[in-house]
Design an enzyme around this catalytic site. Structure first.
Site, short mmCIF file in Angstrom:
data_model
loop_
_atom_site.label_atom_id
_atom_site.label_comp_id
_atom_site.label_asym_id
_atom_site.label_seq_id
_atom_site.Cartn_x
_atom_site.Cartn_y
_atom_site.Cartn_z
N ASP A 150 27.10 13.41 41.78
CA ASP A 150 25.86 14.18 41.94
C ASP A 150 24.96 14.10 40.71
O ASP A 150 24.21 15.04 40.40
CB ASP A 150 26.14 15.66 42.25
N ALA B 121 30.90 11.95 50.15
CA ALA B 121 29.89 12.50 49.24
C ALA B 121 28.56 11.95 49.70
O ALA B 121 28.52 11.03 50.51
CB ALA B 121 30.19 12.07 47.81
N HIS C 218 24.25 11.01 48.81
CA HIS C 218 23.16 10.83 47.88
C HIS C 218 21.93 11.46 48.52
O HIS C 218 21.67 11.24 49.68
CB HIS C 218 22.85 9.35 47.67
N THR C 219 21.20 12.21 47.74
CA THR C 219 19.98 12.80 48.27
C THR C 219 18.79 12.00 47.75
O THR C 219 18.69 11.76 46.56
CB THR C 219 19.85 14.26 47.82
N GLY D 175 27.31 21.04 51.88
CA GLY D 175 26.50 22.24 51.68
C GLY D 175 27.18 23.25 50.76
O GLY D 175 26.66 24.34 50.53
N ARG E 146 27.68 23.97 44.28
CA ARG E 146 28.38 23.22 43.23
C ARG E 146 28.72 24.14 42.06
O ARG E 146 28.01 25.11 41.80
CB ARG E 146 27.49 22.07 42.75
P1 GDP Z 1 24.12 11.32 43.60
O1 GDP Z 1 25.30 11.59 44.44
O2 GDP Z 1 24.49 10.90 42.22
O3 GDP Z 1 23.16 10.37 44.23
O4 GDP Z 1 23.36 12.68 43.40
P2 GDP Z 1 22.81 13.70 44.52
O5 GDP Z 1 21.81 13.04 45.33
O6 GDP Z 1 23.93 14.36 45.23
O7 GDP Z 1 22.22 14.85 43.59
C1 GDP Z 1 21.11 14.70 42.87
C2 GDP Z 1 20.10 15.73 43.30
O8 GDP Z 1 19.13 15.81 42.31
C3 GDP Z 1 19.34 15.38 44.57
O9 GDP Z 1 18.96 16.56 45.22
C4 GDP Z 1 18.12 14.64 44.04
O10 GDP Z 1 16.99 14.70 44.91
C5 GDP Z 1 17.87 15.40 42.80
N1 GDP Z 1 17.29 14.66 41.70
C6 GDP Z 1 17.57 13.41 41.25
N2 GDP Z 1 16.87 13.16 40.12
C7 GDP Z 1 16.16 14.28 39.86
C8 GDP Z 1 15.28 14.67 38.80
O11 GDP Z 1 15.03 13.94 37.86
N3 GDP Z 1 14.76 15.93 38.88
C9 GDP Z 1 15.05 16.79 39.89
N4 GDP Z 1 14.50 18.00 39.87
N5 GDP Z 1 15.89 16.47 40.88
C10 GDP Z 1 16.42 15.24 40.85
#
Ligand code: GDP
Length: 426
Positions: free
Chosen positions: A12, A38, A40-41, A303, A306
């Protein structure tokens, strides 16, 4: 050239966003390990998406998205995900699935649930996606490879053989209904028909792509601390989360991975059980969780809220070292703009001694955080495009972390969107 995008911490970290951003310049994006456990968002012009199996490059017209042999492939979920993004206006992605990828079977998901139930309060906090039973079977050599779906005789015999052992466990250990062989075979036929148009000899495809000078991104899931060898064993995942494994899980030579972009979040978060030295609790944690990520730090797949903590220099230095970071992408920095002072964990105290080296799990359980506080910058930094334009205290925070972890921060992410990125020449 091959570049890997991997996590330094517990996952995350924002790998999806960094992959989505870098995919603009890439031809091929490969998932090389993990499964739909897991997510990615990703936030882009089409909206906000939670991807579980598809690589984060699927939103571009020019990219090919590949499911590598190292992935735990849940076939119906993969196609559900494709349908989902297409229904939201994303152009039909070009997808290839390795003929050597193995399949998450319906019984893997059941075994995951039954085992967590059996363990009760000693459970691992599994997402119950079948990942641990899947990888156990892969290495016990009773997994199903995609290629095997296309040999009916082999498939029938293997289903019979596997059901025999699984049904003993179901009956005597878990006291649950047995697997019906005919039903399982019919499900595998459905899987075969779904996946058939996409099956490919991926390592050969990538070999040829490299010869043509194509740009390949390997996208990791979770982070160093969830690696079964180098992470917080046993509270880890079941496949290697390291860039080095990218060579195996995609099928490229290790020397082709020229860049290892290691993603570190500007504070910490973790899901599941396990030691988490810089963890914070109560209102302090709630506030960071609420403000964190893009709309709060809650699992993209589950959901679940964390667990939250301050940036951990010890864990991140170790995380970058094991990944072999050539570049660090420092993410979600914008979120910290509300703090007067920003605590950072700079060392661990274990049995009265301070250390900056990350220990094995036995010692980690005893570690207490040594905290230093840096002044906050108290303003919004989203929208800033140049490093020099960041507030001084913000730059000081980045440079402090960089010095402690010992790897160059070449990208700073100051918002969830594709364009929210500051490149720093080092
Ligand atoms: P991953 O599993 O490493 O891809 O990470 P996730 O997607 O689970 O979590 C990262 C969260 O942080 C997501 O909701 C993203 O949209 C958000 N995100 C990523 N980079 C940034 C950032 O620089 N700023 C903010 N505010 N949110 C970010």
């Amino acid at each position: 050239m091959v570049k890997a995008v991997v996590g330094a911490n517990w996952g995350d970290e924002g790998k999806g966003k960094i992959t989505d951003t870098l995919a603009k310049e890439a031809d091929i994006i490969v998932r090389f390990q993990g499964g739909a456990n897991a997510g990615h968002t990703i936030v882009n012009d089409y909206g906000k998406f939670a991807l579980h199996t598809l690589p984060s490059g699927v939103f571009y017209n020019h990219t090919t998205s590949i499911i590598g042999n190292g992935v735990a492939l849940n076939i119906p979920l993969l196609f559900k995900e494709v349908q989902d993004i297409v229904s939201k206006g994303v152009p039909e992605p070009k997808i290839l699935v390795s003929d050597r990828a193995q399949i998450v079977m319906p019984y893997h998901i059941l075994f995951d649930q039954y085992e967590e139930e059996r363990l009760g309060k000693n459970s691992f906090g599994s997402t119950k996606s079948g990942i641990a039973p899947f990888y156990s079977d892969k290495y016990a050599k009773i997994g199903f490879q995609v290629s095997e779906l296309f040999d009916e005789d082999l498939l029938k015999k293997k289903v019979a053989r596997v059901c025999e052992t699984k049904n003993v466990l179901l009956e005597h250990l878990y006291h649950k209904p047995a697997i019906d062989q005919e039903e399982l075979l019919a499900t595998l036929h459905e899987y075969r028909d779904m996946v058939k148009p996409f099956v490919c000899d991926v390592s050969l495809y990538l070999h040829n792509a490299l010869k043509e000078g194509k740009e390949i991104l390997l996208e990791g899931q979770l982070g160093t601390l969830k690696d079964p060898d180098h992470g917080i064993y046993p509270m880890v995942t079941s496949s290697s989360t390291l860039a080095a494994y990218g060579a195996i899980g995609a099928g490229v030579p290790p020397y082709e991975i020229k860049k290892v972009i290691t993603v570190c979040k500007a504070y910490s978060s973790a899901v599941g059980a396990g030691a988490f030295v810089s963890e914070i609790f109560g209102e302090e944690a709630d506030e960071l969780r609420r403000r964190g990520g893009d709309g709060g730090e809650f699992g993209a797949t589950t959901g679940r809220p964390r667990r939250m903590g301050w940036f951990d220099c010890v864990a991140s230095k170790y995380g970058c070292r094991l990944q072999g970071a050539t570049d660090v992408a420092f993410t979600v920095l914008d979120v910290l703009g509300y703090l007067d002072e920003i605590p950072v964990c700079t060392a661990y105290e274990i049995d009265g001694k301070q250390t900056t080296e990350f220990p094995t799990t036995v010692l980690l359980e005893k570690a207490k955080p040594v905290i230093e506080k840096l002044p906050g910058w108290k303003c919004e930094i989203r929208g800033i495009k140049k490093y020099e334009e960041l507030p001084e205290n913000c730059r000081k925070y980045i440079e402090f972390v960089e010095e402690k972890i010992g790897y160059p921060i070449t990208m700073v992410s100051n918002g969830p969107g594709r364009e929210d990125i500051i490149y720093r020449n080092k």
